[in-house]
Write an enzyme that holds these catalytic residues in place. Structure first.
Site, mmCIF file in Angstrom:
data_model
loop_
_atom_site.group_PDB
_atom_site.id
_atom_site.type_symbol
_atom_site.label_atom_id
_atom_site.label_comp_id
_atom_site.label_asym_id
_atom_site.label_seq_id
_atom_site.Cartn_x
_atom_site.Cartn_y
_atom_site.Cartn_z
ATOM 1 N N GLU A 45 2.347 40.782 21.717
ATOM 2 C CA GLU A 45 1.494 41.047 22.883
ATOM 3 C C GLU A 45 1.814 42.404 23.502
ATOM 4 O O GLU A 45 0.920 43.107 23.958
ATOM 5 C CB GLU A 45 1.622 39.927 23.926
ATOM 6 C CG GLU A 45 1.016 38.597 23.500
ATOM 7 C CD GLU A 45 -0.450 38.692 23.083
ATOM 8 O OE1 GLU A 45 -1.183 39.547 23.617
ATOM 9 O OE2 GLU A 45 -0.863 37.932 22.199
ATOM 10 N N CYS A 200 -17.965 41.701 20.206
ATOM 11 C CA CYS A 200 -18.393 42.306 21.472
ATOM 12 C C CYS A 200 -17.630 43.619 21.677
ATOM 13 O O CYS A 200 -16.910 43.805 22.646
ATOM 14 C CB CYS A 200 -18.145 41.327 22.620
ATOM 15 S SG CYS A 200 -18.984 41.763 24.152
ATOM 16 N N CYS A 207 -24.261 41.704 18.372
ATOM 17 C CA CYS A 207 -24.837 40.595 19.146
ATOM 18 C C CYS A 207 -25.457 39.518 18.256
ATOM 19 O O CYS A 207 -25.501 38.349 18.632
ATOM 20 C CB CYS A 207 -25.863 41.126 20.146
ATOM 21 S SG CYS A 207 -25.124 42.300 21.300
ATOM 22 N N CYS A 210 -22.940 36.822 17.609
ATOM 23 C CA CYS A 210 -22.197 36.332 18.775
ATOM 24 C C CYS A 210 -22.661 34.927 19.151
ATOM 25 O O CYS A 210 -23.863 34.649 19.167
ATOM 26 C CB CYS A 210 -22.415 37.276 19.954
ATOM 27 S SG CYS A 210 -21.616 36.711 21.467
ATOM 28 N N CYS A 216 -26.292 35.631 26.859
ATOM 29 C CA CYS A 216 -25.575 36.797 27.385
ATOM 30 C C CYS A 216 -26.529 37.670 28.198
ATOM 31 O O CYS A 216 -27.552 38.145 27.679
ATOM 32 C CB CYS A 216 -25.004 37.599 26.215
ATOM 33 S SG CYS A 216 -24.316 39.181 26.699
HETATM 34 N N1 ADE Z 1 -4.778 41.621 21.393
HETATM 35 C C1 ADE Z 1 -3.876 41.234 22.308
HETATM 36 N N2 ADE Z 1 -3.236 40.131 21.901
HETATM 37 C C2 ADE Z 1 -3.753 39.814 20.689
HETATM 38 C C3 ADE Z 1 -3.501 38.790 19.750
HETATM 39 N N3 ADE Z 1 -2.568 37.874 19.995
HETATM 40 N N4 ADE Z 1 -4.206 38.786 18.609
HETATM 41 C C4 ADE Z 1 -5.125 39.721 18.385
HETATM 42 N N5 ADE Z 1 -5.409 40.707 19.224
HETATM 43 C C5 ADE Z 1 -4.729 40.766 20.366
#
Ligand code: ADE
Length: 353
Positions: A45, A200, A207, A210, A216
């Site tokens: 993350e 998106c 689209c 989606c 949307c």
């Molecule tokens: N962007 C932020 N966290 C992510 C995740 N766990 N998987 C894919 N893209 C991300």
């Protein structure tokens, strides 16, 4: 009868989860780890905060190979950690990751905390990242709201205004909370990320593939390009600096930047005022040197200002001093693993060719 909008809020999560299971990403290297092991989730993350998945994957794998767990990371030297971040940019992420690992060892017995407030208190972790970790690592029902999710929600629900503005952001957070499913939080959270990253997208959204195409607001009104609204344009200040590229036998002199401020903890070229003479600037550092070339100048843009950089290449004439604390001589062949600011890497890579 519920309004169209209420109906969409009510079944948004279920539709997204179904879509994620069929069309989302399931083989990313940080997916499917042991439940409760937050370290790889946290690392991914942080790397993904400002960097795309394809770029992150090899860094993530190398970083984990070198620092396989939180205890190893906490015990590592800052320089080794920054070195493995080299090329990913936004090094404050690496400094914060390292500092947080040490805090977790000192304050949580080396166990990544489960409590959301404790997660949020760690350096480098904001509300959305804390929620993503809590959801992916611990299955907690928490709302995320990163840039991709803001774009999805602003479009689907037709939310005007720049998401960086407090009132707009507050509205988006309430919506993100209201949309949360009662179960399957991992598939849902991943679905939001996947939809934002693969369908998106900012330019040319897909689209037609989606799951929300019929509902949307941006799609119905043809406003995909307008939503989310862009940051209001403002003039950003310009600063200028000159950099010394002091060369000796294929090596270049680098100085370690203080931990705070731009490029904190990175190895950078010595700087001087563009008004000064480069030879005198070298002399002040303790070197007699000859100017070889005025290298091409360029601009580097930060969030809050633009930096005009004029590099000068000099040859050191005096036998060089042994490295002092805070200074190193780096071979141009060893740039890859060094923790360098992006513009410094750019200058030195050009010299290598
Ligand atoms: N962007 C932020 N966290 C992510 C995740 N766990 N998987 C894919 N893209 C991300």
């Amino acid at each position: 009868m519920p309004s169209r909008n209420e109906a969409l809020v009510a079944d948004f999560a279920a539709r997204l989860i179904t879509w994620q299971q069929r069309h989302g990403r399931h083989t990313l290297p940080w997916q499917g780890g042991a439940s409760g092991d937050a370290y790889p989730v946290w690392l991914s993350e942080i790397m993904l905060q400002q960097t795309q998945v394809e770029t992150v994957i090899p860094y993530y794998q190398r970083f984990l190979a070198n620092f396989p767990d939180l205890i190893t990371l906490a015990a590592a030297d800052q320089d080794a950690v920054l070195g493995h971040w080299s090329g990913l940019g936004y090094y404050s992420r690496a400094r914060n990751l390292h500092a947080a690992a040490r805090r977790i060892v000192a304050e949580h017995g080396g166990q990544f905390p489960r409590d959301i407030e404790a997660i949020l208190a760690l350096p480098g972790i904001g509300r959305s990242t804390a929620a993503a970790i809590a959801a992916f690592a611990f299955g907690e029902r928490r709302a995320i709201l990163d840039g991709n999710v803001k774009r999805v929600l602003a479009r689907v629900f037709g939310i005007d205004g720049w998401p960086g503005e407090k009132a707009v952001e507050t509205r988006l957070w309430s919506l993100a909370e209201a949309l949360l499913p009662e179960a399957e939080i991992k598939a849902y959270t991943q679905g939001l990320m996947d939809l934002g990253a693969t369908v998106c997208t900012r330019g040319r959204p897909g689209c037609e593939s989606c799951p929300f195409t019929a509902d949307c607001l941006a799609n119905i009104q043809g406003r995909q390009r307008e939503l989310p609204a862009a940051r209001p344009k403002k003039d950003i200040p310009e600063k200028s600096t000159a950099m010394l590229v002091l060369m000796n036998a294929g090596e270049v002199l680098l100085e370690k930047r203080p931990n705070s401020g731009i490029w904190g903890g990175l190895w950078s070229l010595p700087e001087f005022s563009g008004q000064d003479d480069p030879q005198i600037a070298a002399y002040r550092l303790g070197y007699a040197a000859t100017v070889l070339a005025e290298l091409p100048s360029f601009k580097h843009t930060f969030t809050h200002f633009r930096l005009f950089i004029q590099p000068w290449k000099l040859q050191v004439d005096t036998p060089r001093m042994a490295s002092e604390p805070g200074r190193i001589w780096l071979s141009l062949d060893d740039l890859d693993g060094a923790a360098l600011p992006t513009p410094v890497r750019r200058i030195l890579m050009a010299l290598r060719r």
